[in-house]
Design a protein around this motif. Structure first.
Motif, PDB file in Angstrom:
ATOM      1  N   ASN A  30      47.425  33.863  46.921  1.00 15.43           N
ATOM      2  CA  ASN A  30      47.972  35.226  46.822  1.00 15.43           C
ATOM      3  C   ASN A  30      47.121  36.123  45.926  1.00 15.43           C
ATOM      4  OD1 ASN A  30      50.092  34.659  48.557  1.00 15.43           O
ATOM      5  ND2 ASN A  30      51.518  34.184  46.905  1.00 15.43           N
ATOM      6  N   TYR A  31      46.513  35.545  44.891  1.00 14.43           N
ATOM      7  CA  TYR A  31      45.682  36.341  43.986  1.00 14.43           C
ATOM      8  C   TYR A  31      44.344  36.737  44.617  1.00 14.43           C
ATOM      9  CZ  TYR A  31      48.667  36.485  39.935  1.00 14.43           C
ATOM     10  OH  TYR A  31      49.698  36.780  39.074  1.00 14.43           O
ATOM     11  N   PHE A  32      44.020  36.164  45.762  1.00 19.11           N
ATOM     12  CA  PHE A  32      42.820  36.555  46.508  1.00 19.11           C
ATOM     13  C   PHE A  32      43.146  37.438  47.708  1.00 19.11           C
ATOM     14  CE2 PHE A  32      40.792  33.294  44.073  1.00 19.11           C
ATOM     15  CZ  PHE A  32      39.444  33.596  44.082  1.00 19.11           C
ATOM     16  N   THR A  33      44.421  37.550  48.053  1.00 22.48           N
ATOM     17  CA  THR A  33      44.773  38.208  49.315  1.00 22.48           C
ATOM     18  C   THR A  33      45.698  39.407  49.156  1.00 22.48           C
ATOM     19  OG1 THR A  33      46.649  36.693  49.660  1.00 22.48           O
ATOM     20  CG2 THR A  33      44.509  36.008  50.530  1.00 22.48           C
ATOM     21  N   ASN A  34      46.187  39.656  47.964  1.00 19.90           N
ATOM     22  CA  ASN A  34      47.094  40.764  47.699  1.00 19.90           C
ATOM     23  C   ASN A  34      46.379  41.757  46.780  1.00 19.90           C
ATOM     24  OD1 ASN A  34      49.020  42.170  45.844  1.00 19.90           O
ATOM     25  ND2 ASN A  34      50.558  41.176  47.132  1.00 19.90           N
ATOM     26  N   LEU A  37      47.514  42.082  43.119  1.00 22.55           N
ATOM     27  CA  LEU A  37      47.163  40.917  42.312  1.00 22.55           C
ATOM     28  C   LEU A  37      45.653  40.861  42.068  1.00 22.55           C
ATOM     29  CD1 LEU A  37      49.545  38.255  43.901  1.00 22.55           C
ATOM     30  CD2 LEU A  37      49.894  39.600  41.816  1.00 22.55           C
ATOM     31  N   LEU A  38      44.853  41.164  43.076  1.00 23.12           N
ATOM     32  CA  LEU A  38      43.397  41.218  42.896  1.00 23.12           C
ATOM     33  C   LEU A  38      43.019  42.215  41.797  1.00 23.12           C
ATOM     34  CD1 LEU A  38      42.062  41.013  46.528  1.00 23.12           C
ATOM     35  CD2 LEU A  38      41.146  39.704  44.614  1.00 23.12           C
ATOM     36  N   LYS A  48      38.005  47.394  35.044  1.00 24.41           N
ATOM     37  CA  LYS A  48      39.174  47.074  35.857  1.00 24.41           C
ATOM     38  C   LYS A  48      38.836  47.313  37.321  1.00 24.41           C
ATOM     39  CE  LYS A  48      41.301  51.597  35.254  1.00 24.41           C
ATOM     40  NZ  LYS A  48      42.506  52.336  34.970  1.00 24.41           N
ATOM     41  N   CYS A  49      39.599  46.713  38.169  1.00 27.50           N
ATOM     42  CA  CYS A  49      39.423  46.851  39.611  1.00 27.50           C
ATOM     43  C   CYS A  49      40.507  47.777  40.146  1.00 27.50           C
ATOM     44  CB  CYS A  49      39.533  45.478  40.269  1.00 27.50           C
ATOM     45  SG  CYS A  49      39.344  45.512  42.052  1.00 27.50           S
ATOM     46  N   GLU A  50      40.107  48.689  41.029  1.00 27.12           N
ATOM     47  CA  GLU A  50      41.063  49.590  41.690  1.00 27.12           C
ATOM     48  C   GLU A  50      40.845  49.508  43.193  1.00 27.12           C
ATOM     49  OE1 GLU A  50      40.572  53.595  40.280  1.00 27.12           O
ATOM     50  OE2 GLU A  50      41.437  53.135  38.327  1.00 27.12           O
ATOM     51  N   THR A  51      41.838  49.006  43.902  1.00 24.86           N
ATOM     52  CA  THR A  51      41.759  48.948  45.359  1.00 24.86           C
ATOM     53  C   THR A  51      41.971  50.342  45.926  1.00 24.86           C
ATOM     54  OG1 THR A  51      42.495  46.662  45.495  1.00 24.86           O
ATOM     55  CG2 THR A  51      42.891  48.044  47.433  1.00 24.86           C
ATOM     56  N   GLN A  52      41.088  50.717  46.846  1.00 25.28           N
ATOM     57  CA  GLN A  52      41.259  51.973  47.575  1.00 25.28           C
ATOM     58  C   GLN A  52      42.054  51.718  48.845  1.00 25.28           C
ATOM     59  OE1 GLN A  52      36.955  52.767  47.610  1.00 25.28           O
ATOM     60  NE2 GLN A  52      37.536  54.749  46.748  1.00 25.28           N
ATOM     61  N   THR A 151      35.906  36.674  35.230  1.00 26.37           N
ATOM     62  CA  THR A 151      37.048  37.014  36.087  1.00 26.37           C
ATOM     63  C   THR A 151      37.848  35.772  36.454  1.00 26.37           C
ATOM     64  OG1 THR A 151      35.727  36.936  38.120  1.00 26.37           O
ATOM     65  CG2 THR A 151      35.962  39.084  37.058  1.00 26.37           C
ATOM     66  N   LEU A 152      37.163  34.647  36.715  1.00 22.34           N
ATOM     67  CA  LEU A 152      37.900  33.414  37.017  1.00 22.34           C
ATOM     68  C   LEU A 152      38.716  32.952  35.817  1.00 22.34           C
ATOM     69  CD1 LEU A 152      35.292  31.422  39.135  1.00 22.34           C
ATOM     70  CD2 LEU A 152      37.312  32.669  39.949  1.00 22.34           C
ATOM     71  N   ASN A 153      38.186  33.117  34.623  1.00 21.88           N
ATOM     72  CA  ASN A 153      38.958  32.777  33.423  1.00 21.88           C
ATOM     73  C   ASN A 153      40.134  33.731  33.239  1.00 21.88           C
ATOM     74  OD1 ASN A 153      37.530  30.469  32.692  1.00 21.88           O
ATOM     75  ND2 ASN A 153      35.987  31.663  31.594  1.00 21.88           N
ATOM     76  N   GLN A 154      39.954  34.999  33.592  1.00 19.01           N
ATOM     77  CA  GLN A 154      41.081  35.950  33.538  1.00 19.01           C
ATOM     78  C   GLN A 154      42.168  35.522  34.504  1.00 19.01           C
ATOM     79  OE1 GLN A 154      38.310  39.778  32.407  1.00 19.01           O
ATOM     80  NE2 GLN A 154      39.272  39.818  34.385  1.00 19.01           N
ATOM     81  N   LEU A 155      41.773  35.113  35.702  1.00 23.36           N
ATOM     82  CA  LEU A 155      42.757  34.635  36.675  1.00 23.36           C
ATOM     83  C   LEU A 155      43.488  33.417  36.121  1.00 23.36           C
ATOM     84  CD1 LEU A 155      44.185  34.596  39.379  1.00 23.36           C
ATOM     85  CD2 LEU A 155      42.190  33.391  40.334  1.00 23.36           C
TER      86      LEU A 155
END
Length: 161
Positions: A30-34, A37-38, A48-52, A151-155
């Motif tokens: 889910n953390y790779f597909t939502n 969550l991404l 930070k990441c912002e999905t468009q 980022t993997l450690n943040q996850l």
């Protein structure tokens, strides 16, 4: 934190990354597909990441920006090529402009991400393929190894909560 395996193969222009998460497979998936969550982990802090926009399906895309603390934005796009639910995702990614048009000054990276249940939780494997050693080195010189490990450690931290 679990160790991260990060191996480069210059001859084949590939990178292999592996990390085991103490979590359920569906949760990591889910953390790779939502997109929400991404956005919570995909960029190394303080970025930070912002999905468009995101259309998670075979042939779909994910357009996002990496945003600095000063609001500087670097846009990227992922083209989903093959999705096997809770097992694997194949995608290509590249830098682009805010409209999703590819920036030809930077290489395209082809990813194959695997999710495997193991006794400890989920083994995440990431195989990255480049057109050439030069293209792989360009991504590495931009700090990909440090950024992706962060980022993997943040996850991992998020999954512990």
């Amino acid at each position: 934190m679990n160790n991260i395996v990060f191996n480069t193969d210059l001859h084949h222009a590939t990178i292999f990354v592996m990390k085991i998460f103490d979590a359920k497979g569906e949760e990591v998936w889910n953390y790779f597909t939502n997109s929400e969550l991404l956005d919570s982990w995909w960029a190394p802090k303080p970025w930070k990441c912002e999905t468009q926009k995101m259309n998670f399906e075979n042939g779909g895309t994910w357009n996002y920006a990496m945003v600095s603390p000063e609001n500087e934005k670097h846009f990227a796009r992922i083209d989903y090529e093959e999705i096997n639910p809770n097992r694997s995702i194949a995608w290509s990614d590249y830098f682009c402009d805010e409209k999703g048009i590819k920036n030809l000054e930077f290489p395209t990276t082809n990813w194959l991400i695997g999710f495997t249940g193991v006794e400890e939780g989920v083994k995440l494997t990431v195989n990255l393929h480049f057109a050439s050693e030069k293209e792989m080195n360009a991504i590495l010189e931009m700090g990909f190894e440090e950024g992706f490990k962060a980022t993997l450690n943040q996850l991992e931290e998020i999954l512990k909560k």
